[in-house]
Write a protein that holds these residues in place. Structure first.
Motif, PDB file in Angstrom:
ATOM      1  N   HIS A 258      11.595   6.156   3.350  1.00 48.28           N
ATOM      2  CA  HIS A 258      13.038   5.128   3.364  1.00 48.28           C
ATOM      3  C   HIS A 258      12.884   3.283   2.651  1.00 48.28           C
ATOM      4  N   GLU A 259      11.832   2.785   3.494  1.00 46.39           N
ATOM      5  CA  GLU A 259      11.483   1.747   3.327  1.00 46.39           C
ATOM      6  C   GLU A 259       9.941   1.532   1.946  1.00 46.39           C
ATOM      7  N   LYS A 260      10.425   1.178   0.910  1.00 46.27           N
ATOM      8  CA  LYS A 260       9.139   0.186   0.210  1.00 46.27           C
ATOM      9  C   LYS A 260       7.849  -0.694   0.413  1.00 46.27           C
ATOM     10  N   THR A 261       6.946   0.089   0.717  1.00 47.55           N
ATOM     11  CA  THR A 261       5.994  -0.482   0.836  1.00 47.55           C
ATOM     12  C   THR A 261       5.025  -1.120  -0.331  1.00 47.55           C
ATOM     13  N   ASP A 262       4.114  -1.997  -0.265  1.00 46.88           N
ATOM     14  CA  ASP A 262       3.158  -2.926  -0.978  1.00 46.88           C
ATOM     15  C   ASP A 262       1.815  -1.817  -0.941  1.00 46.88           C
ATOM     16  N   ALA A 263       1.421  -2.273  -1.767  1.00 44.26           N
ATOM     17  CA  ALA A 263       0.122  -1.768  -2.044  1.00 44.26           C
ATOM     18  C   ALA A 263      -0.810  -1.640  -1.372  1.00 44.26           C
ATOM     19  N   LYS A 264      -0.908  -3.147  -0.811  1.00 47.51           N
ATOM     20  CA  LYS A 264      -2.111  -4.307   0.193  1.00 47.51           C
ATOM     21  C   LYS A 264      -1.979  -3.072   0.871  1.00 47.51           C
ATOM     22  N   MET A 265      -0.220  -2.934   1.986  1.00 43.84           N
ATOM     23  CA  MET A 265      -0.083  -2.196   3.073  1.00 43.84           C
ATOM     24  C   MET A 265      -0.579  -0.724   3.473  1.00 43.84           C
ATOM     25  N   LEU A 266      -0.520  -0.161   1.542  1.00 43.94           N
ATOM     26  CA  LEU A 266      -0.630   1.015   1.863  1.00 43.94           C
ATOM     27  C   LEU A 266      -2.339   1.449   2.212  1.00 43.94           C
TER      28      LEU A 266
END
Length: 177
Positions: free
Chosen positions: A60-68
């Motif tokens: 549902h919420e987009k996460t940036d690559a660093k957080m992933l």
């Protein structure tokens, strides 16, 4: 009294193992987990004799690559074998988010990553979107890329792409035994 939330996990993990499953996915797609909760649940699964995969990202919420990448590392620190990357993180308005994908490929050990393909059960997901992501992942990561949510009707086509039969050729070669 009734057990709720994480209190029921030891019994659930024991039942999972008893019924013959060896692998368990810990995910906070629907119930957000803190780093401590995620790591505790991964460790509990391992203590129950299960191999644990840690899913990262959100439907549902987009996460940036660093957080992933950071979430995946948290799972690895706790003992997770693999990181499962939520497919919804790689598409926006029907277009593959190449910048996020590039950062993930550079920042993670792809042998420990499973890419979830978008589910055809998700509103707005077209079969061509699933095929496009499959082609991009095979082309950019290689034929040994780990894929999840491959539908039974798509297995033959996916495997044909992996061996270079089709519209895409892997730019990375298959790992040698």
């Amino acid at each position: 009294f009734a057990l709720e939330g994480s209190q029921v996990l030891p019994r659930m993990f024991a039942e999972v193992k008893r019924t013959g499953f060896d692998i368990l996915e810990i995910s906070d797609n629907y119930i957000p987990l803190t780093k401590q909760q995620r790591q505790q649940q991964i460790k509990m699964g391992i203590e129950a004799g299960l191999t644990v995969f840690s899913e990262v990202g959100s439907k549902h919420e987009k996460t940036d690559a660093k957080m992933l990448i950071a979430q995946a590392e948290e799972g690895f620190e706790a003992g997770a074998e693999m990181a499962v990357l939520e497919g919804a993180e790689f598409i926006e308005n029907g277009v593959i988010k190449q910048d996020v994908l590039d950062e993930l490929i550079q920042g993670m050990d792809m042998s420990r990553v499973i890419f979830e393909l978008f589910g055809p059960w998700i509103s707005g997901v077209e079969p061509s979107m699933i095929q496009d992501l499959t082609k991009v992942l095979i082309e950019q990561i290689g034929p040994d890329v780990n894929l999840a949510n491959v539908m039974p009707d798509d297995i033959f086509h996916t495997e044909a792409l992996r061996v270079g039969m089709g519209v895409v050729q892997p730019t990375v070669k298959r790992a040698q035994d």
